[in-house]
Design an enzyme around this catalytic site. Structure first.
Site, PDB file in Angstrom:
ATOM      1  N   CYS A  96       3.295  -7.761  -5.507  1.00 20.66           N
ATOM      2  CA  CYS A  96       4.255  -8.422  -6.547  1.00 20.66           C
ATOM      3  C   CYS A  96       4.117 -10.175  -6.268  1.00 20.66           C
ATOM      4  CB  CYS A  96       5.598  -7.827  -6.241  1.00 20.66           C
ATOM      5  SG  CYS A  96       6.013  -6.387  -7.156  1.00 20.66           S
TER       6      CYS A  96
ATOM      7  N   CYS B  74      -6.069 -20.144  -2.565  1.00 15.80           N
ATOM      8  CA  CYS B  74      -5.063 -19.161  -3.352  1.00 15.80           C
ATOM      9  C   CYS B  74      -3.698 -19.681  -3.103  1.00 15.80           C
ATOM     10  CB  CYS B  74      -5.484 -17.833  -3.519  1.00 15.80           C
ATOM     11  SG  CYS B  74      -5.325 -16.773  -2.009  1.00 15.80           S
TER      12      CYS B  74
END
Lengths: 151, 497
Positions: free
Chosen positions: B300, B455
């Site tokens: 998530c 990232c």
């Protein structure tokens, strides 16, 4: 108020049994005549719900206790059990499972040390217990102090 | 010809002190009716208000307990003797059984269940007036216990509804601290709780909802070493985890310890729910024998989650938990529910128990808990490096990168996150090519130039680095800790997510 009298040694036997099984509950039969307990008969606690908070006497042990009492010319007057780390007052569970006529003696065992001892009888309409006077044969004039039930 | 009933001591005051009474009838029930007609004081002691024999009244036909015969319908012959034998039972107040003795209470004898106080009766009145719950059901809930693994998105609504519904004991395993990014969906925690332990916050919230519920907290990471011990005191396990190793661990530990697993999982707009590990039902491994390769399914934190989604799925888990405790309805066993929030559709797949399942099959090969990180192909974390030092030749740190940029070195910064993440924060001068587009766009990059890949936290960029190496890039480094580490150590002015 009815009175239950414990002959010499009976109170000590109940307290001793409570201390021995602590932190689990102990149980046993009260044997005697006419409101005087002359003997106790310790029984195994066969509860399947956790002996810290429960006790149960097997039907076979019940029958044996009744037989023993009759054999000695006495009768079964009731049962005792301990409340480890809880006051010597009957619980709702005690009430739900109570039989008439019997005296229910409860000994509170705190941290392994037996303390208050009280005795109770089921009201005829099963709505509550009435406390009994609990006396030792040697100290008839000093009923054991105990907290009131009604509230 | 009359039969004899033996009367126990405490009931003799009602039979004129007689030890036995002669009665007539063709069945045990008829004999007892005759007895209570003759001696009506006995009735209330033998029968409960609902007309059933009280559970602590044992009736023996000769030497056989009638429970093992045909109960009150058992026929009697001339000469048969009936005995009423008391079960003597009692116990201390505070009637919840200790955790070690807790068992699924769905089939529990109502007489042994804890009582409800006046306040509880008022609180649960909307349950009590429904026959499917009622007094006995509510007492079953009070005697029941559930362990919520995780106090996050799924654990929040589940634990709150379970507490409100009156489940007697709720355990929570978590080791996290409340973060601002949790508040969009984890309703156990509020804005003032940010920075607090999730367990403390959860406990306060559940106590405020219902002080009659016992809340146990376990500030630990669920592991193969502690799972069975943690599960032991509870009736149902509610899986609110967010990663595969823990999910397989919860599944296996439930199967091994014989406890049902109210399962739920969420990702972006889609949720799943089922009940695994129920008796004769399938388990998670019957559905997914092997975990997906690491990194294939983002978490998530990486992929995002629609804030209301765990509300739906967590409440489905709580619903199934309560149904299991009450023993009502059709449990979600052997069924896999899939919910799509965007389409607002539920689908249901049939699941079958796999006889070859390594955990719950006929010849299980996994009979104790294993190393689930390894099972899921996750490499152990490298040993901690001194802050600011480059860990290895394929890695650099935000501080080192900043130093080199300030020194005017020629470094190409490749951000492999999604565009909406890039909108939130970024390393100045970086170029965005999402990981999924990299295989067809890598030729936009100059293989001769030094590239630093980044990232959010370093996971996706590690995959990008592996890919780029495989297509011939050699001057390439991963930014350890991603943009979050950049913000922590170089540029705290940017927001985190």
């Amino acid at each position: 108020m009815t009175t239950l009298t414990l002959r010499s040694g009976v109170a000590d036997a109940i307290r001793g049994h409570g201390a021995e099984t602590y932190p689990d509950e102990c149980c046993g039969a009260l044997i005697g005549r006419e409101g005087v307990v002359t003997d106790t008969y310790s029984l195994p606690n066969m509860t399947e719900e956790g002996p810290r908070r429960r006790f149960r006497v097997r039907p076979a042990d019940y029958r044996e206790a009744e037989r023993q009492a009759a054999a000695g010319g006495a009768e079964l007057l009731g049962f005792y059990h301990s409340h480890p780390d809880h006051p010597a007052r009957p619980s709702q569970y005690d009430l739900d499972h109570a039989w008439p006529f019997f005296s229910y003696v409860i000994v509170s065992v705190c941290g392994g040390v037996p303390e208050d001892m009280t005795s109770w009888r089921l009201k005829d309409d099963r709505s509550a217990f009435d406390q009994e006077d609990l006396t030792n044969a040697e100290h008839d004039s000093h009923p054991h102090a105990s907290p009131p039930l009604h509230g | 010809m009359p039969n004899t009933i033996h009367i126990p001591t405490p009931l003799r005051p009602f039979t004129d002190k007689k030890e036995s009474v002669e009665v007539t009838g063709n069945t045990v029930g008829e004999l007892l009716t005759d007895l209570t007609t003759r001696h009506d004081g006995l009735k209330k002691h033998l029968y409960a208000e609902d007309g059933r024999l009280r559970n602590f009244v044992n009736v023996y036909l000769n030497d056989e307990d009638i429970r093992y015969l045909e109960r009150e319908a058992t026929p009697v012959k001339p000469g048969d003797e009936l005995s009423i034998v008391p079960s003597v039972a009692g116990g201390a107040p505070g009637t919840v059984a200790p955790p070690a003795a807790a068992e699924a209470t769905a089939g529990a004898d109502p007489e042994s269940l804890p009582e409800l106080s006046q306040e509880e009766i008022q609180r649960y009145s909307r349950h009590l007036i429904m026959p499917e719950v009622g007094m006995d059901g509510q007492r079953k809930l009070k005697a029941s216990s559930v362990l919520c693994v995780g106090a996050g998105g799924l654990g929040s609504p589940a634990a709150m509804y379970l507490a409100a519904a009156g489940v007697g004991r709720i355990g929570i395993v978590d080791f996290d601290v409340v973060d601002f990014s949790n508040l969009q969906r984890q309703l156990l925690h509020g804005t003032p709780d940010v920075g607090r332990s999730k367990l403390e916050s959860a406990k306060d919230r559940l106590r405020a909802l219902n002080p009659h519920v016992e809340v146990d907290t376990y500030e630990t990471l669920l592991s193969s070493e502690n799972a069975l011990d943690l599960f032991a005191p509870y009736d149902v396990i509610l899986d609110g985890t967010d990663n595969f190793p823990t999910r397989y661990l919860v599944n296996d530990a439930c199967v091994i310890s014989g406890k049902p697993n109210a399962y739920g999982s969420i990702f972006r707009f889609e949720g799943q729910a089922s009940v695994f590990g129920a008796k004769d039902g399938p388990c998670y491994r019957c559905l997914y024998p092997e975990p997906p390769p690491p990194g294939l399914v983002p978490s998530c934190a990486e992929g995002g989650v629609f804030g209301v989604l765990p509300g739906i799925i967590g409440v489905i888990q709580a619903t199934e938990t309560i149904k299991l405790m009450l023993g009502v309805g059709e449990p979600l066993v052997g069924r896999f529910l899939i919910y799509d929030a965007l389409k607002m559709r539920f689908r249901e797949l049939k699941l079958r128990k796999d006889p070859e399942c390594p955990v719950c099959g006929t010849n299980p090969t996994v009979t104790e808990l294993i190393d689930y990180e390894q099972f899921c192909g996750i490499r152990p974390e490298p040993a901690a490096q001194p802050a600011g030092a480059a860990g290895n030749e394929w890695e650099t740190t935000p501080v080192e990168l900043k130093r080199r940029l300030d020194a005017g070195d020629d470094v190409f910064i490749l951000d492999v996150r999604e565009p909406n993440e890039y909108q939130i924060n970024r390393v100045p001068g970086s170029t965005l090519i999402p990981l999924g587009e990299l295989p067809r766009r890598y030729q936009e990059l100059d293989a001769e130039r030094e590239v630093v890949v980044m990232c959010k936290m370093g996971g996706r960029s590690a995959q990008a680095l592996d890919f780029l190496r495989s297509v011939g890039f050699s001057r390439i480094k991963n930014l350890r800790g991603g943009v979050l580490a950049w913000i922590d150590t170089v540029d705290p002015s940017q927001p985190k997510y």
